[in-house]
Write a protein that holds these residues in place. Structure first.
Motif, PDB file in Angstrom:
ATOM      1  N   CYS A  57     -10.347 -46.764   7.833  1.00 51.74           N
ATOM      2  CA  CYS A  57      -9.869 -45.536   7.164  1.00 51.74           C
ATOM      3  C   CYS A  57     -10.269 -45.016   8.593  1.00 51.74           C
ATOM      4  O   CYS A  57     -10.488 -45.652  10.536  1.00 51.74           O
ATOM      5  N   GLU A  58      -9.292 -43.382   9.013  1.00 52.63           N
ATOM      6  CA  GLU A  58      -9.221 -42.676  10.150  1.00 52.63           C
ATOM      7  C   GLU A  58      -9.590 -41.304   9.557  1.00 52.63           C
ATOM      8  O   GLU A  58      -8.637 -40.998   8.276  1.00 52.63           O
ATOM      9  N   LYS A  59     -10.707 -40.537   9.743  1.00 51.65           N
ATOM     10  CA  LYS A  59     -10.822 -39.441   9.374  1.00 51.65           C
ATOM     11  C   LYS A  59     -10.406 -38.495  11.181  1.00 51.65           C
ATOM     12  O   LYS A  59     -10.728 -38.645  12.198  1.00 51.65           O
ATOM     13  N   LEU A  60      -9.908 -37.057  10.271  1.00 50.57           N
ATOM     14  CA  LEU A  60     -10.551 -35.938  11.628  1.00 50.57           C
ATOM     15  C   LEU A  60     -10.878 -35.336  11.205  1.00 50.57           C
ATOM     16  O   LEU A  60     -11.487 -34.717   9.514  1.00 50.57           O
ATOM     17  N   MET A  61     -12.189 -34.939  11.852  1.00 50.93           N
ATOM     18  CA  MET A  61     -13.199 -33.222  11.442  1.00 50.93           C
ATOM     19  C   MET A  61     -12.980 -32.179  12.216  1.00 50.93           C
ATOM     20  O   MET A  61     -12.881 -32.257  13.415  1.00 50.93           O
ATOM     21  N   TYR A  62     -14.045 -31.488  12.043  1.00 45.87           N
ATOM     22  CA  TYR A  62     -13.925 -29.336  12.537  1.00 45.87           C
ATOM     23  C   TYR A  62     -15.380 -30.055  12.427  1.00 45.87           C
ATOM     24  O   TYR A  62     -15.762 -29.332  10.931  1.00 45.87           O
ATOM     25  N   ALA A  63     -16.239 -28.909  12.963  1.00 47.55           N
ATOM     26  CA  ALA A  63     -17.396 -28.352  12.712  1.00 47.55           C
ATOM     27  C   ALA A  63     -16.971 -27.189  14.298  1.00 47.55           C
ATOM     28  O   ALA A  63     -17.224 -27.095  15.397  1.00 47.55           O
ATOM     29  N   ALA A  64     -18.141 -26.420  14.174  1.00 48.30           N
ATOM     30  CA  ALA A  64     -17.744 -25.045  14.378  1.00 48.30           C
ATOM     31  C   ALA A  64     -19.924 -25.006  14.868  1.00 48.30           C
ATOM     32  O   ALA A  64     -20.250 -25.483  14.517  1.00 48.30           O
ATOM     33  N   LYS A  65     -20.200 -24.240  15.748  1.00 47.99           N
ATOM     34  CA  LYS A  65     -21.719 -24.515  16.733  1.00 47.99           C
ATOM     35  C   LYS A  65     -22.944 -23.779  14.984  1.00 47.99           C
ATOM     36  O   LYS A  65     -22.169 -22.724  14.627  1.00 47.99           O
ATOM     37  N   ARG A  84     -13.461 -35.665  20.508  1.00 51.88           N
ATOM     38  CA  ARG A  84     -11.545 -35.142  21.002  1.00 51.88           C
ATOM     39  C   ARG A  84     -11.999 -34.026  21.391  1.00 51.88           C
ATOM     40  O   ARG A  84     -11.074 -33.737  22.373  1.00 51.88           O
ATOM     41  N   THR A  85     -12.370 -32.712  21.017  1.00 48.97           N
ATOM     42  CA  THR A  85     -11.813 -31.834  21.281  1.00 48.97           C
ATOM     43  C   THR A  85     -13.750 -31.399  21.576  1.00 48.97           C
ATOM     44  O   THR A  85     -14.096 -31.175  20.568  1.00 48.97           O
ATOM     45  N   GLY A  86     -14.420 -30.726  22.877  1.00 48.58           N
ATOM     46  CA  GLY A  86     -15.578 -29.693  22.615  1.00 48.58           C
ATOM     47  C   GLY A  86     -16.783 -30.765  23.199  1.00 48.58           C
ATOM     48  O   GLY A  86     -16.365 -31.891  24.084  1.00 48.58           O
ATOM     49  N   GLU A  87     -17.639 -30.718  22.787  1.00 47.84           N
ATOM     50  CA  GLU A  87     -19.065 -31.782  23.160  1.00 47.84           C
ATOM     51  C   GLU A  87     -19.840 -31.844  21.672  1.00 47.84           C
ATOM     52  O   GLU A  87     -20.358 -30.907  21.147  1.00 47.84           O
ATOM     53  N   LEU A  88     -20.037 -32.695  21.186  1.00 45.01           N
ATOM     54  CA  LEU A  88     -20.970 -33.203  20.316  1.00 45.01           C
ATOM     55  C   LEU A  88     -22.052 -34.283  19.835  1.00 45.01           C
ATOM     56  O   LEU A  88     -22.357 -34.818  22.017  1.00 45.01           O
ATOM     57  N   VAL A  89     -22.881 -33.470  19.715  1.00 40.93           N
ATOM     58  CA  VAL A  89     -24.727 -33.727  19.771  1.00 40.93           C
ATOM     59  C   VAL A  89     -25.015 -34.790  18.451  1.00 40.93           C
ATOM     60  O   VAL A  89     -24.810 -34.682  17.617  1.00 40.93           O
ATOM     61  N   ILE A  90     -25.404 -36.566  18.500  1.00 42.52           N
ATOM     62  CA  ILE A  90     -25.866 -37.212  17.963  1.00 42.52           C
ATOM     63  C   ILE A  90     -26.729 -37.477  17.445  1.00 42.52           C
ATOM     64  O   ILE A  90     -27.233 -38.135  19.102  1.00 42.52           O
ATOM     65  N   PHE A 141     -25.206 -34.763  13.333  1.00 40.14           N
ATOM     66  CA  PHE A 141     -24.118 -34.538  14.675  1.00 40.14           C
ATOM     67  C   PHE A 141     -23.790 -32.833  14.455  1.00 40.14           C
ATOM     68  O   PHE A 141     -23.339 -32.469  13.188  1.00 40.14           O
ATOM     69  N   PHE A 142     -24.156 -32.436  14.730  1.00 41.17           N
ATOM     70  CA  PHE A 142     -23.503 -31.161  15.080  1.00 41.17           C
ATOM     71  C   PHE A 142     -22.696 -30.683  16.745  1.00 41.17           C
ATOM     72  O   PHE A 142     -23.363 -31.541  17.827  1.00 41.17           O
ATOM     73  N   PRO A 143     -21.736 -29.281  16.635  1.00 41.24           N
ATOM     74  CA  PRO A 143     -21.599 -28.652  18.218  1.00 41.24           C
ATOM     75  C   PRO A 143     -22.442 -29.151  19.403  1.00 41.24           C
ATOM     76  O   PRO A 143     -22.835 -27.944  18.949  1.00 41.24           O
ATOM     77  N   ALA A 144     -21.820 -28.846  20.528  1.00 43.77           N
ATOM     78  CA  ALA A 144     -23.028 -28.269  21.549  1.00 43.77           C
ATOM     79  C   ALA A 144     -22.440 -27.186  21.868  1.00 43.77           C
ATOM     80  O   ALA A 144     -22.289 -26.191  22.796  1.00 43.77           O
ATOM     81  N   CYS A 148     -15.839 -27.935  17.472  1.00 43.44           N
ATOM     82  CA  CYS A 148     -15.376 -29.467  18.224  1.00 43.44           C
ATOM     83  C   CYS A 148     -15.053 -30.024  17.171  1.00 43.44           C
ATOM     84  O   CYS A 148     -14.720 -30.158  15.752  1.00 43.44           O
ATOM     85  N   ILE A 149     -13.627 -30.446  17.888  1.00 47.32           N
ATOM     86  CA  ILE A 149     -12.772 -31.658  16.881  1.00 47.32           C
ATOM     87  C   ILE A 149     -13.741 -32.890  17.086  1.00 47.32           C
ATOM     88  O   ILE A 149     -13.577 -33.552  18.319  1.00 47.32           O
ATOM     89  N   ILE A 150     -14.028 -33.956  16.079  1.00 52.49           N
ATOM     90  CA  ILE A 150     -14.628 -35.140  15.773  1.00 52.49           C
ATOM     91  C   ILE A 150     -13.627 -35.463  14.904  1.00 52.49           C
ATOM     92  O   ILE A 150     -12.608 -35.609  14.401  1.00 52.49           O
ATOM     93  N   GLY A 151     -13.451 -36.857  15.931  1.00 52.18           N
ATOM     94  CA  GLY A 151     -12.301 -38.307  15.056  1.00 52.18           C
ATOM     95  C   GLY A 151     -13.266 -39.238  14.453  1.00 52.18           C
ATOM     96  O   GLY A 151     -14.760 -39.612  14.906  1.00 52.18           O
ATOM     97  N   GLU A 152     -12.956 -40.364  13.604  1.00 54.28           N
ATOM     98  CA  GLU A 152     -13.371 -40.994  13.050  1.00 54.28           C
ATOM     99  C   GLU A 152     -12.134 -42.716  12.492  1.00 54.28           C
ATOM    100  O   GLU A 152     -11.413 -41.981  12.464  1.00 54.28           O
TER     101      GLU A 152
END
Ligand SMILES: O=C[C@@H](O)[C@@H](O)[C@H](O)CO
Length: 190
Positions: A57-65, A84-90, A141-144, A148-152
Motif C-alpha cells: 500500500c502507498e499513501k500520501l498524507m497531510y497534517a497541519a501544526k 516528504r515536506t516540512g518536519e515530522l515528529v514521531i 506523529f505530528f508536524p513540527a 507537513c506532507i507525509i508519505g507511507e
C-alpha cells in the motif's frame, strides 16, 4: 466532524499538495479523519490512498501544526513513514503507552540504518527522511512545521481491522454531520 470541515480540509490540503508539486491521481481516494474524537484541529489526518494491493500500500498524507495522529499500532502492517515536506515528529513506544512505563528498549531503522530507541523517544524527521515501523511498535506523529506532507509505503493496509489505538474512545473514521454536500466521496462514505 462536520462535512464542511472535511470539504475545507480537502481544499486546503489539495492546495498545499499542488504547491509542492505533488500531483494527485485522477479520482484520489480521500480519507479525512478526526479519529472519532470530534476535535480535528488537535487530532486529525488527511490521507490519500495511492495504491492498495493485497501485498502493499502507498499513501500520501497531510497534517497541519497541532494535528496529532494518536498513538496506535498495527499487528500486521509494516510501514515506512516518510517526511516528504516540512518536519515530522514521531513518538515511539515498545508497548501501549497507556500502560508502558518507559522501560522498553528497541531498535528501528531510520533512513535504512538501525538506531536505538527507548519507549517515549521522539524522532524528528526532516524532508526526505523516513522511519521503518515494525508491526507491534506503538507510534504517534505530528508536524513540527506549519504544514507537513507525509508519505507511507507499507505492506497490506487494513484500516478497519489493523489499527489498535491506546485511547479506547478512538475510532478510525470520523462520524460525519452532513451540514453541506460532500465535494468528494471519502473512502469511508457509503
Ligand atoms: O501510522 C499511520 C498509518 O498507519 C495510517 O495509514 C493509518 O491509517 C492511521 O490510522
Amino acid at each position: 466532524m462536520k462535512r464542511s470541515e472535511i470539504n475545507q480540509a480537502i481544499v486546503s490540503s489539495g492546495k498545499f499538495f499542488k504547491q509542492g508539486g505533488w500531483t494527485l491521481p485522477p479520482q484520489p481516494r480521500w480519507d479525512v479523519t478526526d479519529f472519532g474524537l470530534g476535535n480535528f484541529k488537535n487530532y486529525g489526518l488527511i490521507l490519500i490512498n495511492l495504491a492498495e494491493e493485497a501485498e502493499y500500500c502507498e499513501k500520501l498524507m497531510y497534517a497541519a501544526k497541532g494535528q496529532t495522529t494518536p498513538s496506535h499500532t498495527h499487528k500486521k502492517k509494516k510501514e515506512d513513514i516518510i517526511c516528504r515536506t516540512g518536519e515530522l515528529v514521531i513518538r515511539l513506544w515498545a508497548n501501549d503507552p497507556a500502560h508502558d512505563m518507559g522501560q522498553g528498549v528497541f531498535q528501528m531503522k531510520v533512513n535504512g540504518e538501525f538506531k536505538d530507541f527507548k519507549s517515549g523517544d521522539e524522532l524528528h524527521l526532516k524532508s526526505g527522511e523516513r522511519v521503518t515501523i515494525e508491526p507491534g511498535i506503538w507510534h504517534e506523529f505530528f508536524p513540527a512545521s506549519d504544514e507537513c506532507i507525509i508519505g507511507e509505503v507499507s505492506t497490506a493496509n487494513d484500516d478497519l481491522n489493523d489499527n489498535f489505538f491506546s485511547d479506547p474512545n478512538i475510532g478510525r473514521y470520523a462520524e460525519i454531520d452532513e451540514d453541506e454536500n460532500p465535494i468528494v466521496k471519502l473512502l469511508s462514505d457509503k
